[in-house]
Every structure is written in structure tokens, then in C-alpha cells.
Design a protein around this motif. Sequence first.
Motif, PDB file in Angstrom:
ATOM      1  N   UNK A   2       1.334   3.059  -4.812  1.00 24.94           N
ATOM      2  CA  UNK A   2       0.719   1.952  -5.535  1.00 24.94           C
ATOM      3  C   UNK A   2       1.584   0.704  -5.394  1.00 24.94           C
ATOM      4  N   UNK A   3       1.012  -0.450  -5.721  1.00 28.74           N
ATOM      5  CA  UNK A   3       1.778  -1.694  -5.618  1.00 28.74           C
ATOM      6  C   UNK A   3       3.005  -1.665  -6.524  1.00 28.74           C
ATOM      7  N   UNK A  89      -6.293 -14.073   1.323  1.00 26.20           N
ATOM      8  CA  UNK A  89      -5.984 -13.711   2.710  1.00 26.20           C
ATOM      9  C   UNK A  89      -4.491 -13.886   2.915  1.00 26.20           C
ATOM     10  N   UNK A  90      -3.981 -13.234   3.951  1.00 28.29           N
ATOM     11  CA  UNK A  90      -2.576 -13.429   4.256  1.00 28.29           C
ATOM     12  C   UNK A  90      -1.860 -12.177   4.696  1.00 28.29           C
ATOM     13  N   UNK A  91      -0.535 -12.283   4.711  1.00 32.25           N
ATOM     14  CA  UNK A  91       0.323 -11.244   5.259  1.00 32.25           C
ATOM     15  C   UNK A  91       0.457 -10.014   4.374  1.00 32.25           C
ATOM     16  N   UNK A  92       0.243 -10.160   3.091  1.00 28.24           N
ATOM     17  CA  UNK A  92       0.398  -9.042   2.170  1.00 28.24           C
ATOM     18  C   UNK A  92      -0.877  -8.208   2.119  1.00 28.24           C
ATOM     19  N   UNK A  93      -0.724  -6.927   1.815  1.00 31.27           N
ATOM     20  CA  UNK A  93      -1.900  -6.078   1.616  1.00 31.27           C
ATOM     21  C   UNK A  93      -2.659  -6.527   0.382  1.00 31.27           C
ATOM     22  N   UNK A  94      -1.923  -6.778  -0.703  1.00 30.40           N
ATOM     23  CA  UNK A  94      -2.511  -7.330  -1.927  1.00 30.40           C
ATOM     24  C   UNK A  94      -1.411  -7.983  -2.754  1.00 30.40           C
ATOM     25  N   UNK A  95      -1.802  -8.999  -3.480  1.00 32.59           N
ATOM     26  CA  UNK A  95      -0.873  -9.704  -4.361  1.00 32.59           C
ATOM     27  C   UNK A  95      -1.704 -10.402  -5.419  1.00 32.59           C
ATOM     28  N   UNK A  96      -1.530 -10.000  -6.669  1.00 29.51           N
ATOM     29  CA  UNK A  96      -2.264 -10.632  -7.750  1.00 29.51           C
ATOM     30  C   UNK A  96      -1.427 -10.591  -9.014  1.00 29.51           C
ATOM     31  N   UNK A 120       1.195  -3.812   2.296  1.00 29.29           N
ATOM     32  CA  UNK A 120       0.073  -3.518   3.175  1.00 29.29           C
ATOM     33  C   UNK A 120       0.383  -2.640   4.361  1.00 29.29           C
ATOM     34  N   UNK A 121       1.518  -1.949   4.330  1.00 31.30           N
ATOM     35  CA  UNK A 121       1.865  -1.019   5.399  1.00 31.30           C
ATOM     36  C   UNK A 121       2.092   0.350   4.737  1.00 31.30           C
ATOM     37  N   UNK A 122       1.043   1.176   4.658  1.00 28.74           N
ATOM     38  CA  UNK A 122       1.140   2.426   3.893  1.00 28.74           C
ATOM     39  C   UNK A 122       2.329   3.313   4.269  1.00 28.74           C
ATOM     40  N   UNK A 123       2.650   3.410   5.550  1.00 32.20           N
ATOM     41  CA  UNK A 123       3.756   4.282   5.962  1.00 32.20           C
ATOM     42  C   UNK A 123       5.115   3.752   5.528  1.00 32.20           C
ATOM     43  N   UNK A 124       5.195   2.464   5.181  1.00 30.09           N
ATOM     44  CA  UNK A 124       6.457   1.843   4.781  1.00 30.09           C
ATOM     45  C   UNK A 124       6.447   1.374   3.318  1.00 30.09           C
ATOM     46  N   UNK A 125       5.360   1.670   2.599  1.00 30.78           N
ATOM     47  CA  UNK A 125       5.177   1.136   1.245  1.00 30.78           C
ATOM     48  C   UNK A 125       6.304   1.535   0.301  1.00 30.78           C
ATOM     49  N   UNK A 126       6.751   2.795   0.373  1.00 28.41           N
ATOM     50  CA  UNK A 126       7.820   3.240  -0.535  1.00 28.41           C
ATOM     51  C   UNK A 126       9.089   2.424  -0.359  1.00 28.41           C
ATOM     52  N   UNK A 127       9.324   1.936   0.828  1.00 30.27           N
ATOM     53  CA  UNK A 127      10.525   1.162   1.106  1.00 30.27           C
ATOM     54  C   UNK A 127      10.290  -0.344   0.932  1.00 30.27           C
ATOM     55  N   UNK A 128       9.177  -0.853   1.455  1.00 27.97           N
ATOM     56  CA  UNK A 128       8.970  -2.292   1.498  1.00 27.97           C
ATOM     57  C   UNK A 128       8.409  -2.910   0.210  1.00 27.97           C
ATOM     58  N   UNK A 129       7.536  -2.203  -0.514  1.00 30.23           N
ATOM     59  CA  UNK A 129       6.968  -2.783  -1.731  1.00 30.23           C
ATOM     60  C   UNK A 129       8.042  -3.158  -2.751  1.00 30.23           C
TER      61      UNK A 129
END
Length: 164
Positions: A2-3, A89-96, A120-129
Motif C-alpha cells: 500500500x502507499x 498524471x505524472x511520475x508517481x503511481x499515486x499521490x493524494x 508506482x513500481x510494485x516490485x520496488x514499492x517496499x523499498x521506494x515508497x
Amino acid sequence: MSPSIISVVATISDVSADDVFARISDFASFGDHVTMVDYITVTDAPPVDAATYTRSSSWSTHFRGGLLQWIERDTVDITARTVTFEQSSGDLGSFDGRWSVRETADGTVEMAFDAAVDIGIPSMADMLNPVAAQELATGVRQIVDGVFGSKVVSVDTGAAVAGR
């Protein structure tokens, strides 16, 4: 995954809640206060005497050696002193999230920024979010310090504000 959730709460003294809101909703000025902002362009000027209106803002920020860019739809409610935003729109998967301002019982003003970000990169979400959330929280803190300077009494982020 999740975000990641971002929470920043600042206490500001000797400035009215209306003035805090006017300054914090002036996104285009943020680049004057923080180096991580490349530019912010706000379009759709508010209608005269409108208490609530919608606008678009385009953001470009420095992020980990590159630029992170997005466009968001902002709903500005002057009476409630809130700006609710959602990336369109943009580089992020979602941002609100939401910026909000309120007067406190002790005469200070509380400015809160609460948001959810997904890179917005599911395989890297745990690290990048979490990294994206931390960078955004740092940027919000720099904006608050830059806009309000010595009027900032305190700034809390993350878990420190979870129970507010």
C-alpha cells in the motif's frame, strides 16, 4: 504494498490562521523557500470571491539525483482552510492528500500536511515508497521553515503525529 503515509504537523505563532492558509496554499512560491523544488506552476486562477475552487498545479522536484514531475488537481476551500489534492498524471503511481490549517486553543496555528504516496513500481514499492514519503516530508518541513521562519514553534512528522 500500500502507499506510504506522510504526516507533517507544524505549530506556528504570531501569524493568523488566514495568513498561514494564504501562504501555504500559494504553491507557486514554494520554490522561493526550498531547493528541492525545480518549479511549480499553478493554473486556473480562482474566481473572484469564490470560497471553494479547483485548480491545476504542475510540479517538478529534485528526487535522488533526478526530477520527479506530476500534475495535480487541487481543491481549495478558503472557508475550511484546506487544499485537497490528487495527482492527475505524472511520475508517481499515486499521490493524494491534504493541506489544512486551524486555529488552536492556545492562540497558535496548526498547519497539517497529510498524504499517501505510491511510487508506482510494485516490485520496488517496499523499498521506494518509504523513501519517497521521507523525501516529501523533508520537503514539506523545508517549505514550512522557509515560509514561516522564526514563527515556527515546532514541526512533527510521521509517527509523532499519528495520534492527532
